[in-house]
Design a protein around this motif. Structure first.
Motif, PDB file in Angstrom:
ATOM      1  N   ALA A 147      50.287  49.362  59.065  1.00 21.23           N
ATOM      2  CA  ALA A 147      51.697  49.894  59.379  1.00 21.23           C
ATOM      3  C   ALA A 147      51.421  51.358  58.689  1.00 21.23           C
ATOM      4  O   ALA A 147      51.153  51.443  57.294  1.00 21.23           O
ATOM      5  N   SER A 148      51.420  52.338  59.389  1.00 18.04           N
ATOM      6  CA  SER A 148      50.827  53.685  59.006  1.00 18.04           C
ATOM      7  C   SER A 148      52.005  54.718  58.760  1.00 18.04           C
ATOM      8  O   SER A 148      51.780  55.548  57.986  1.00 18.04           O
ATOM      9  N   PHE A 149      53.121  54.696  59.370  1.00 18.70           N
ATOM     10  CA  PHE A 149      54.259  55.567  59.258  1.00 18.70           C
ATOM     11  C   PHE A 149      55.695  54.567  59.226  1.00 18.70           C
ATOM     12  O   PHE A 149      55.877  53.723  59.757  1.00 18.70           O
ATOM     13  N   TYR A 150      56.428  54.967  58.194  1.00 18.78           N
ATOM     14  CA  TYR A 150      58.015  54.173  57.782  1.00 18.78           C
ATOM     15  C   TYR A 150      58.996  55.052  57.808  1.00 18.78           C
ATOM     16  O   TYR A 150      58.841  56.414  57.633  1.00 18.78           O
ATOM     17  N   ARG A 151      60.222  54.802  58.028  1.00 18.24           N
ATOM     18  CA  ARG A 151      61.271  55.467  57.743  1.00 18.24           C
ATOM     19  C   ARG A 151      62.680  54.569  57.263  1.00 18.24           C
ATOM     20  O   ARG A 151      62.792  53.615  58.358  1.00 18.24           O
ATOM     21  N   GLY A 152      62.877  54.734  56.247  1.00 17.93           N
ATOM     22  CA  GLY A 152      64.009  53.830  55.625  1.00 17.93           C
ATOM     23  C   GLY A 152      63.667  52.570  55.363  1.00 17.93           C
ATOM     24  O   GLY A 152      64.599  51.688  55.088  1.00 17.93           O
ATOM     25  N   ILE A 153      62.418  52.154  55.296  1.00 21.22           N
ATOM     26  CA  ILE A 153      62.224  50.763  54.771  1.00 21.22           C
ATOM     27  C   ILE A 153      62.376  50.321  53.549  1.00 21.22           C
ATOM     28  O   ILE A 153      62.074  51.300  52.569  1.00 21.22           O
ATOM     29  N   PRO A 154      63.017  49.055  53.180  1.00 24.62           N
ATOM     30  CA  PRO A 154      62.879  48.630  51.904  1.00 24.62           C
ATOM     31  C   PRO A 154      61.733  48.827  51.099  1.00 24.62           C
ATOM     32  O   PRO A 154      60.504  48.608  51.747  1.00 24.62           O
ATOM     33  N   SER A 155      61.637  49.333  49.770  1.00 19.60           N
ATOM     34  CA  SER A 155      60.425  49.495  49.092  1.00 19.60           C
ATOM     35  C   SER A 155      59.564  48.259  49.171  1.00 19.60           C
ATOM     36  O   SER A 155      58.398  48.416  49.053  1.00 19.60           O
ATOM     37  N   ALA A 156      60.198  47.278  48.818  1.00 16.86           N
ATOM     38  CA  ALA A 156      59.382  45.783  48.439  1.00 16.86           C
ATOM     39  C   ALA A 156      58.578  45.493  49.850  1.00 16.86           C
ATOM     40  O   ALA A 156      57.318  45.043  49.723  1.00 16.86           O
ATOM     41  N   PHE A 157      59.144  45.738  51.055  1.00 19.99           N
ATOM     42  CA  PHE A 157      58.421  45.422  52.490  1.00 19.99           C
ATOM     43  C   PHE A 157      57.272  46.564  52.602  1.00 19.99           C
ATOM     44  O   PHE A 157      56.067  46.346  53.022  1.00 19.99           O
ATOM     45  N   ARG A 158      57.536  47.803  52.169  1.00 22.20           N
ATOM     46  CA  ARG A 158      56.806  48.857  52.193  1.00 22.20           C
ATOM     47  C   ARG A 158      55.500  48.598  51.492  1.00 22.20           C
ATOM     48  O   ARG A 158      54.163  48.622  51.949  1.00 22.20           O
ATOM     49  N   ASP A 159      55.576  48.079  50.242  1.00 22.88           N
ATOM     50  CA  ASP A 159      54.782  47.585  49.211  1.00 22.88           C
ATOM     51  C   ASP A 159      53.983  46.423  49.737  1.00 22.88           C
ATOM     52  O   ASP A 159      52.535  46.149  49.650  1.00 22.88           O
TER      53      ASP A 159
END
Length: 272
Positions: A147-159
């Motif tokens: 997962a290289s780029f995000y927008r608006g993603i919940p922080s727990a999912f990004r972590d």
């Protein structure tokens, strides 16, 4: 007394006035929906009713009616419902065209700044496709993605993604199916599929940490080669329509161009 002679406040409900005023002032369906805790599709339905009731066929005419002006003769018609639908569809099409032109401009002026470009592309995609968050996955071959780029993603999912690094999605997940078929995978409800009732880590993270219910995964292809996946998510069960999926596909294609441009710029720098 005909609607054309009445002030807008006598014709519309308070909710319709609120939505119409926000739209006339430039707010998108998504912004209005977020503020009023509605689905964007509900906002659109209200606006179609507003256009019909006020007998207007453009955002400018809507603004004028809200400000107390009377409609012009060309706005008064026995086919108000048809006119309202056509007017909204035209405005949506023009907004999409302007957005795509802006995306191409951003790519052409980026000089390889891929982070800024992808943030912009994902942002536009979320707005036009009425989604809460998006993730762009890069494909590394051998069934592995990151997962290289995000927008608006919940922080727990990004972590969770950051902890995984490059990972292999399960064959029954949306990402796994997309890699196998190179086709768009439209998930109506992540909790309704059999894979959710297994111990698949990606599906559980998507549902529990991301709070996602509906999402679409678009293959990013350079020729026949899979470059990555462009995914956008809704946090309620509201499947993406064919139109929204096609729109997301366009953003995925633009993302491929941006990635290829970034790699080209990187190669030129290394060669100097």
């Amino acid at each position: 007394m005909k609607n054309s002679m009445k002030p807008a406040s006598d014709i519309l409900s308070p909710r319709e006035i609120e939505i119409a005023s926000s739209y006339a002032d430039g707010d998108t369906y998504q912004k209005i929906a977020d503020r009023l805790c509605l689905a964007p599709s509900t906002v659109r339905t209200h606006l179609a009713t507003v256009y019909r009731k006020l007998e207007v066929s453009s955002k400018l005419a809507l603004l004028a009616r809200l400000n107390g002006d009377q409609p012009s003769n060309e706005d008064q018609t026995d086919h108000a419902a048809v006119i309202s639908e056509l007017a909204l569809s035209l405005e949506e099409a023009l907004r999409r065209e302007r957005t795509m032109a802006e995306v191409l401009k951003i790519i052409s002026r980026s000089h390889g700044d891929i982070d800024a470009v992808m943030a912009a592309i994902l942002g536009f995609a979320l707005e036009l496709c009425e989604a809460e968050f998006g993730v762009l996955f890069e494909h590394h071959g051998n069934n592995r993605f990151s997962a290289s780029f995000y927008r608006g993603i919940p922080s727990a999912f990004r972590d969770w993604f950051d902890e995984q690094g490059a990972f292999a999605p399960g064959a029954q997940t949306g990402l796994g199916r997309m890699e196998h078929t190179h086709e768009v995978i439209n998930i109506f409800d992540v909790r309704a599929e059999k894979v959710y009732h297994t111990d698949d880590p990606l599906r559980h993270a998507t549902a529990k940490l991301g709070g996602a219910r509906s999402f679409v995964a678009i293959p990013m292809l350079s020729g026949d080669r899979l470059v990555g996946a462009f995914t956008i998510y809704r946090q309620q069960v509201r499947p993406f329509s064919r139109e929204a999926t096609e729109l997301a596909h366009t953003f995925a294609d633009q993302s491929v161009i941006a990635l290829e441009n970034a790699r080209m710029f990187s190669g030129l720098r290394l060669g100097n």
